[in-house]
Structures are given as structure tokens and as C-alpha cells.
Design a protein around this motif. Structure first.
Motif, short mmCIF file in Angstrom:
data_model
loop_
_atom_site.label_atom_id
_atom_site.label_comp_id
_atom_site.label_asym_id
_atom_site.label_seq_id
_atom_site.Cartn_x
_atom_site.Cartn_y
_atom_site.Cartn_z
N ASN A 105 35.52 77.95 70.77
CA ASN A 105 35.72 79.35 70.40
C ASN A 105 34.72 80.18 71.18
OD1 ASN A 105 36.38 81.76 69.15
ND2 ASN A 105 35.10 81.37 67.37
N ILE A 106 35.17 80.81 72.27
CA ILE A 106 34.27 81.53 73.17
C ILE A 106 33.98 82.91 72.61
CG2 ILE A 106 33.92 82.36 75.51
CD1 ILE A 106 34.09 79.31 75.20
N THR A 107 32.69 83.17 72.34
CA THR A 107 32.27 84.49 71.85
C THR A 107 31.43 85.25 72.87
OG1 THR A 107 30.37 83.44 70.78
CG2 THR A 107 32.33 83.82 69.42
N GLY A 108 30.91 84.57 73.87
CA GLY A 108 30.11 85.23 74.91
C GLY A 108 30.37 84.60 76.26
N ILE A 109 30.37 85.43 77.31
CA ILE A 109 30.64 84.92 78.66
C ILE A 109 29.85 85.75 79.67
CG2 ILE A 109 32.69 86.36 78.93
CD1 ILE A 109 33.92 84.05 80.59
N GLU A 110 29.32 85.10 80.69
CA GLU A 110 28.53 85.77 81.72
C GLU A 110 28.62 85.00 83.02
OE1 GLU A 110 27.41 88.43 82.91
OE2 GLU A 110 25.53 88.84 81.84
N VAL A 111 28.63 85.72 84.15
CA VAL A 111 28.63 85.10 85.48
C VAL A 111 27.20 85.00 85.97
CG1 VAL A 111 29.38 85.32 87.87
CG2 VAL A 111 30.92 86.00 86.02
N ILE A 112 26.79 83.79 86.38
CA ILE A 112 25.48 83.61 87.00
C ILE A 112 25.70 82.90 88.33
CG2 ILE A 112 24.23 83.58 84.83
CD1 ILE A 112 24.03 80.56 85.12
N LYS A 113 24.87 83.23 89.29
CA LYS A 113 25.08 82.76 90.66
C LYS A 113 26.49 83.18 91.09
CE LYS A 113 21.68 79.07 90.73
NZ LYS A 113 21.40 77.69 91.06
N PRO A 114 26.92 82.87 92.28
CA PRO A 114 28.24 83.33 92.69
C PRO A 114 29.39 82.59 92.03
CG PRO A 114 26.83 82.95 94.59
CD PRO A 114 26.15 82.34 93.41
N LEU B 237 38.06 75.31 78.75
CA LEU B 237 36.64 75.10 78.50
C LEU B 237 36.38 74.11 77.37
CD1 LEU B 237 35.39 78.76 78.93
CD2 LEU B 237 34.99 76.84 80.47
N ASN B 238 37.42 73.39 76.94
CA ASN B 238 37.21 72.31 75.97
C ASN B 238 36.66 71.10 76.71
OD1 ASN B 238 38.36 73.34 73.38
ND2 ASN B 238 40.15 73.65 74.69
N SER B 239 35.62 70.53 76.17
CA SER B 239 34.99 69.37 76.80
C SER B 239 35.26 68.12 75.97
CB SER B 239 33.49 69.58 76.94
OG SER B 239 32.89 69.84 75.69
N CYS C 48 31.10 79.14 70.00
CA CYS C 48 30.63 79.44 68.65
C CYS C 48 31.36 78.62 67.59
CB CYS C 48 30.81 80.93 68.37
SG CYS C 48 29.92 81.54 66.93
N SER C 49 32.11 77.59 68.02
CA SER C 49 32.82 76.74 67.07
C SER C 49 31.86 75.71 66.50
CB SER C 49 33.98 76.05 67.78
OG SER C 49 33.48 75.16 68.76
N GLY C 50 32.41 74.68 65.89
CA GLY C 50 31.57 73.62 65.34
C GLY C 50 30.84 72.83 66.40
N ASN C 51 31.20 73.04 67.70
CA ASN C 51 30.51 72.32 68.77
C ASN C 51 29.08 72.84 68.98
OD1 ASN C 51 32.86 70.81 69.35
ND2 ASN C 51 33.67 72.52 70.54
N LYS C 52 28.86 74.14 68.69
CA LYS C 52 27.53 74.75 68.78
C LYS C 52 26.86 74.49 70.13
CE LYS C 52 26.77 74.05 63.83
NZ LYS C 52 25.92 73.40 62.81
N ASN D 48 22.28 75.64 65.85
CA ASN D 48 23.19 76.62 65.27
C ASN D 48 24.08 77.19 66.37
OD1 ASN D 48 22.32 77.11 62.29
ND2 ASN D 48 20.39 77.03 63.43
N SER D 49 25.14 77.87 65.95
CA SER D 49 26.13 78.37 66.91
C SER D 49 25.59 79.53 67.73
CB SER D 49 27.39 78.81 66.17
OG SER D 49 28.01 77.72 65.53
N PRO D 50 25.71 79.48 69.05
CA PRO D 50 25.34 80.63 69.89
C PRO D 50 26.42 81.70 69.80
CG PRO D 50 26.26 78.91 71.25
CD PRO D 50 26.20 78.35 69.85
N PHE D 51 26.04 82.96 70.07
CA PHE D 51 27.04 84.02 69.96
C PHE D 51 27.29 84.74 71.28
CE2 PHE D 51 28.55 88.32 69.10
CZ PHE D 51 29.62 88.06 68.27
N ASP D 52 26.21 85.23 71.94
CA ASP D 52 26.41 86.02 73.15
C ASP D 52 25.40 85.61 74.21
OD1 ASP D 52 27.62 87.85 74.79
OD2 ASP D 52 26.66 89.62 73.94
N VAL D 53 25.69 85.94 75.47
CA VAL D 53 24.85 85.55 76.60
C VAL D 53 24.71 86.73 77.56
CG1 VAL D 53 26.85 84.59 77.81
CG2 VAL D 53 24.55 83.89 78.50
N ALA D 54 23.54 86.85 78.19
CA ALA D 54 23.29 87.89 79.20
C ALA D 54 22.46 87.31 80.32
CB ALA D 54 22.59 89.10 78.58
#
Length: 492
Positions: free
Chosen positions: A342-351, A332-334, A359-363, A383-389
Motif C-alpha cells: 500500500n504505497i502512501t509516499g513516493i519520491e525520485v532519487i538519483k536519475p 512494487l510487491n516483493s 504502509c501495509s503490514g509489510n512496514k 512501524n509503518s512508514p507514511f511519506d518520503v522526501a
């Protein structure tokens, strides 16, 4: 390809119409007019069987007078197939030119002008030459067999669909029956609870009525005694019987004193009590928490399988184990990122899409397509995101502790779009969505869990002086919305 020494099987074509008057050999000209007449001769030039009438006319008519005719004894014994003159379609590019040629290289039909201009180097063949042996060709046999197999499969598919429709309808009836049966059970239980509390109210009423009736009887007796003594005193006064009046006065005085004591006793007794009904708080809370009698659990069923009855899933037995297998690692590095993600949150959307919080310096928030196997969109935040729902198949929320907010986002045409931001004035970390509400963990002075509506209004705050939490981070809610699970990294 033909194998030497073997003959290719001949394909038999039926020309019978299946009526009761069918003949193996019949007149082709009469058949064109809708009549089925037995053949009595044959024209070798026209290659058609003829009835007795057509055979005679064939000899007399000028166009067919010189045709070679065979009588009934000499004519072929196999049915003749009417020869229909083929008509070729006209070429769209060259007017009246007919599409009489087939280009093997491009798999298209062409006219003579097309051949000259565009297909001189192609393998082009003349269709009438190709079609001479089409009835006996292996290709025709194969396509006919394939079409027949497809037809059979589709008929089977139609039958399965009809069976599925019937099964779904039956399944629906079973579900409705189960729902209504559960409702009946609830009604029976509620009636029992109602009877119990009504009986208690009836007993309280009877107790008070009995006591008051007893007081009423006593008071009535005392009142009658007072009336009698009053009457005797009045009579003695009227008659001026002083001696008896003196005696009666003294006795009445004693009786009046006893009556006064009883009156004070009755006035001190609190017989009448008002009764009020207080709702069972557990039942009220349960009704507030639950919006429906239960939930419908579905299972995917492929065509041909039975549609399962919708019912709550049972707890897996202890002897069943889950085996996890690593399928692949996703990078997931772009290229646009300055630091390793640095992945702190993950969620599946659509199939087929995964949304992650870097949450790294990439924000940034990224969307990864598991089919294309690449990052299809990313959006950078202050600012850095933390979690997703996930809220729906294409809408989700992201917590940003640094600016004390929740960001509402969408995935449109595989592109992340920021819809709006709601300020919470709390450092939000973990987030979950359930029944049109957001549940958020905040782990700063003190740790707490907030329940909010989708406009950001705080509906409940689980905190207080004696905080339930130390450092709550991740959070999730069960499907019924009745339980909240919080990971508290501050607890030892």
C-alpha cells in the motif's frame, strides 16, 4: 563480392609530398634520403624508379648488377611506391615465433605454434597471402572512409564545443548583468524609500525647532522686561521717590502676574519629542525568508543547440495542454512481503531510482530501479512508514507516525541504509524538504504543521487554539521556500 561484368574501382594513392619541386616520377632511393630527384630509369626487379645517377650505379653494384633495368623511354609511367619489408610482431606465448597468421573465427593474430595447438579447426589464413590485394580491397576503402567520416565528425564536435563554451560564457555574462541590473533597481527603490523617511524626520525636526525658537524669543522678551522693571524699582528705592515707587510697584505686580501665567503655559507645553526609527516589518520578514536575489532556471541543451539564457520560467499560455500517457505499470510487491503493498509516499532519487513507503503490514521502504525494472533494495521498520522526501540525490527522510519519528536514510550502492532516527513526539505524516529545513504535517489533537532543522529541532509551529488545520496529510513547499501547500482531508 565482385559482380560479373564490372570492374572494381581502383584506389589511387598519392606519393607526392606536395612541394613545389614535385615530379610525377621520382627516384625512390634518393627519396629515402630526403631528396626529390626526377626519375630517368626503372628497375623491374626492385620495382623502383631511379634517377640518372642511381641508374648508373645500379648497373655497377654487385647485388643489382643482374637486375632488369628499363631506360626512360621504356620505364612505367605510373609512380612506384617504395616497398617496405613488413616486420611481424612476436607471439607473447611462443617467444620468437612471429604472428604471421590471422584466425577469422576468433579475429586474432596467431603464430604457427598457436595454429597447431589452439586453432587447428579454425579458418586460419596466411597474412602475406591475404595482404597482396589489400590496397584494392573494399574493406580498406570502407575503413578509410569511415575514419575520414569520424575525423570530420570529431572536428565538427570540437567546433560545436568551442561554440558552446563561447555561448556559455556569453550566457554567464548576461545572467550577471541581469542580477546586477536587478540590484540597481532595488538600490534605486531603497534610495527613494530612504529619502521619504529622511524627509519626514527633517520635517519633524524643523517643526520642533520652530516652536522652541518661538518660545525662546518670548522668554527672552519677558526676561528683558523683568530686568527693566527691576532696574526702575531699584532706582526709585534708592532715590526714595515713594509716590512713584508706589505706582511702579502696582504696575509691576500686574506685569509679574502675566509673566507667571505665561511661564506656566510654557511649562505645560510638550515641545520636545524624541524620535526613533522602526524597521519595516514586511521588509525584515522578506529578507529573513529570502537568502538570494532570485533563482537561476536552467534548461538542458544538447550539443549543437544554443545555450539558453538563465531566467525565470514564464507561466504557460492557456492554449497549451498537457497530455498524459501511461507508459507502464510498476509492480512494487516483493517476494518478502506478507501482504499486498500500500504505497502512501513516493519520491525520485538519483536519475533512475524511486523510493516508496509501503504502509501495509509489510512496514517497509523500497527502492525500485526503473532501468533494471526491479526492486533493488528494501528495509523493514518497526512501524509503518507514511511519506518520503529527498534531501540530496542519494539521501532522503521518511516519516513513521507510529513511533512519532523521522528516519534519515541513504541509498549506497543501490542498498537502503538507515543513518539515524529523530524523535519528534508528534505523529508525523506528510513531509517536504526545502533550504536545509524539514516541513512536517501532524494531524492529531490538534492538526499542525511543523518546521524543523535537520537535527529535529522545532523552529516553527503553525497551530494554536484555533487550529489552521483539521487533518493535514500531504505537504509540499515551492522551490523558493516561501509557500507551503497542505492537503487537509478534514475540511469539507
Amino acid at each position: 563480392m565482385e559482380v560479373p561484368g564490372k570492374q572494381k574501382p581502383k584506389k589511387t594513392f598519392s606519393v607526392s609530398r606536395g612541394s613545389a619541386e614535385d615530379f610525377l616520377l621520382f627516384c625512390i632511393p634518393c627519396d629515402r634520403d630526403g631528396a626529390r630527384v626526377p626519375a630517368k630509369g626503372y628497375c623491374s626487379t626492385c620495382k623502383e624508379h631511379l634517377c640518372d645517377t642511381c641508374y648508373k650505379h645500379h648497373k655497377k653494384q654487385t647485388p643489382s648488377r643482374h637486375h632488369i633495368l628499363l631506360d626512360q623511354d621504356s620505364m612505367p609511367t605510373t609512380p612506384s611506391v617504395p616497398i617496405v619489408k613488413d616486420e611481424f610482431d612476436s607471439c607473447d606465448d611462443h617467444g620468437d615465433e612471429k604472428l604471421k597468421f590471422y584466425c577469422n573465427d576468433h579475429d586474432i593474430f596467431v603464430c604457427s605454434v598457436c595454429v597447431t595447438l589452439d586453432h587447428r579447426l579454425c579458418n586460419v589464413e596466411y597474412i602475406p597471402k591475404l595482404s597482396k590485394h589489400i590496397l584494392d580491397s573494399e574493406e580498406l576503402n570502407e575503413i578509410m572512409a569511415e575514419m575520414k567520416a569520424l575525423e570530420d565528425n570529431y572536428y565538427s564536435q570540437i567546433k560545436r564545443v568551442k561554440d558552446e563554451i563561447k555561448a556559455i560564457s556569453q550566457n554567464h555574462d548576461d545572467v550577471i548583468k541581469a542580477i546586477r541590473q536587478f540590484r540597481k533597481e532595488i538600490n534605486i527603490r531603497l534610495e527613494e524609500m530612504e529619502k521619504h523617511v529622511v524627509k519626514e524626520a527633517d520635517n519633524m525636526l524643523l517643526k520642533q525647532q520652530t516652536k522652541l525658537n518661538s518660545i525662546s524669543t518670548d522668554v527672552q522678551e519677558i526676561t528683558d522686561k523683568l530686568a527693566k522693571r527691576q532696574k526702575r524699582l531699584d532706582n526709585l528705592i534708592h532715590r526714595k521717590c515713594l509716590d512713584k515707587l508706589f505706582v511702579e510697584m502696582k504696575e509691576t505686580k500686574k506685569g509679574v502676574e502675566e509673566m507667571r501665567m505665561k511661564q506656566k503655559q510654557y511649562s505645560r507645553e510638550e515641545v520636545f519629542q524624541t524620535v526613533s526609527f522602526v524597521k519595516n516589518s514586511d521588509i525584515v520578514d522578506m529578507l529573513d525568508r529570502h537568502k538570494q536575489l532570485g533563482e537561476l532556471i536552467t534548461k538542458k541543451a544538447s550539443m549543437g543547440e544554443n545555450v539558453p539564457v538563465m531566467k525565470p520560467t514564464s507561466t504557460p499560455s492557456e492554449d497549451k495542454t498537457l497530455n498524459l500517457e501511461v507508459v507502464e505499470d510498476i509492480d512494487l510487491n516483493s517476494s518478502s512481503g506478507n501482504t499486498k503493498c500500500n504505497i502512501t509516499g513516493i519520491e525520485v532519487i538519483k536519475p533512475d531510482n524511486i523510493v516508496v513507503c509501503d504502509c501495509s503490514g509489510n512496514k517497509n521502504v523500497k527502492c525500485y530501479d526503473i532501468v533494471q525494472k526491479k526492486i533493488v533494495s528494501e528495509i523493514k521498520l518497526d512501524n509503518s512508514p507514511f511519506d518520503v522526501a529527498a534531501i540530496t540525490d542519494d539521501k532522503f527522510v521518511v516519516t513513521v507516525p507510529g513511533d512519532r519519528s523521522i528516519h534519515f536514510m541513504s541509498l549506497r550502492n543501490q542498498r537502503i541504509v538507515s543513518d539515524r532516527k529523530v524523535n519528534i513526539n508528534e505523529e508525523c505524516y506528510g513531509i517536504a524538504y526545502s533550504q536545509d529545513k524539514l516541513v512536517v504535517s501532524c494531524n492529531y489533537n490538534p492538526g499542525k504543521v511543523l518546521v524543523l532543522d535537520l537535527q529535529g529541532k522545532i523552529l516553527q509551529n503553525f497551530s494554536g487554539d484555533n487550529s489552521l488545520f483539521c487533518l493535514p496529510f500531504y505537504i509540499t513547499v515551492n522551490t523558493a521556500g516561501t509557500s507551503i501547500y497542505v492537503s487537509d482531508c478534514g475540511l469539507l
